[in-house]
Design a protein around this motif. Sequence first.
Motif, PDB file in Angstrom:
ATOM      1  N   SER A  85       0.829  -1.212   0.000  1.00  0.00           N
ATOM      2  CA  SER A  85       0.000   0.000   0.000  1.00  0.00           C
ATOM      3  C   SER A  85       0.858   1.254   0.000  1.00  0.00           C
ATOM      4  O   SER A  85       0.491   2.267  -0.620  1.00  0.00           O
ATOM      5  N   GLY A  86       2.017   1.205   0.673  1.00  0.00           N
ATOM      6  CA  GLY A  86       2.912   2.353   0.676  1.00  0.00           C
ATOM      7  C   GLY A  86       3.433   2.652  -0.718  1.00  0.00           C
ATOM      8  O   GLY A  86       3.540   3.819  -1.121  1.00  0.00           O
ATOM      9  N   HIS A 102       1.368   9.144   6.744  1.00  0.00           N
ATOM     10  CA  HIS A 102       2.063   8.024   7.407  1.00  0.00           C
ATOM     11  C   HIS A 102       2.116   8.230   8.919  1.00  0.00           C
ATOM     12  O   HIS A 102       2.004   7.268   9.697  1.00  0.00           O
ATOM     13  N   HIS A 157      -2.227   2.024   4.217  1.00  0.00           N
ATOM     14  CA  HIS A 157      -0.833   1.992   4.656  1.00  0.00           C
ATOM     15  C   HIS A 157      -0.702   2.377   6.126  1.00  0.00           C
ATOM     16  O   HIS A 157      -0.068   1.669   6.912  1.00  0.00           O
TER      17      HIS A 157
END
Length: 296
Positions: A85-86, A102, A157
């Motif tokens: 996902s990142g 994040h 993420h």
Amino acid sequence: MSATRSLVGLTFCACYPAFYLVNKYVLSVLKFTYPTLFQGWQTFVGGLLLHVSWKLGWVEINSSSRYDVSTWLPASVLFVGIIYSGSRALSRLAVPVFIILHNIAEVIICGYQKCFRKEKTSPAKICSALFLLAAAGCLPFNDSQFDPDGYFWAVIHLFCVGVYKILQKSQKPSMLSDIDQQYLNYIFSVALLAFASHPTGDLFSVLDFPFLYFYRFHGSCCASGFLGFFLMFSTVKMKSLLAPGQCAAWIFLAKVITAGLSVLLFDVTLTSATVGCLLLGGIGEALLVFSEQKGS
């Protein structure tokens, strides 16, 4: 010892921006949007280098019991979710925006400790969580380069990062070391991503990638693999030598450097409102560093 600690911190601050900026170049400039292959390559290189380091006696990897390995398996699944996902989010979002989103993982951890573990939370950490939430909440409405898919993958993420760190913190001291955990993460990731490359279509779609045989693509991919390993290794070393507050300060500095360099290197449109959100997020993380240094 202080010189060694400073060297480890500086190494981390060099590897962190280099890793993310190289990844951003591959994902956004070269547009290599095949995450199962890209992340599979990175974890393969990381696992190979870690295995070689173990055989050469540079690191210690313990022969863990099947119970320890099976207990860590959910975290390894989350690790795959983190890197996949990142990669999808970073390919679509500006680096400063990605970093702010994040950071919401820290809010998840703080909420878990406060609501489920009933741990005492300092006012600085509560304010930090509020600032981080406000920054991330305002960003979608003020981001001139808003990409719905990018934000969608960023949410997945940050959720995976938050739950992963909760599992890591709740692990018993007698279980796996950080190196053991990462070794298992690498093995599981390579296997799962290799298996997933065909169903996702990445395995055959990559043949149409226009830069597949270009040296700059090969060089960037090699750099991303090696930098990912060095970033992981410097992170583990830093956590073993430095207090949590000092680690948080080095991480904060590395993120600031990464965000600043990305604005210079990539096409990033910053409005006054976007800059305000980024500064708000920066204040939130600075408060988090302060609370860690106070031992809360």
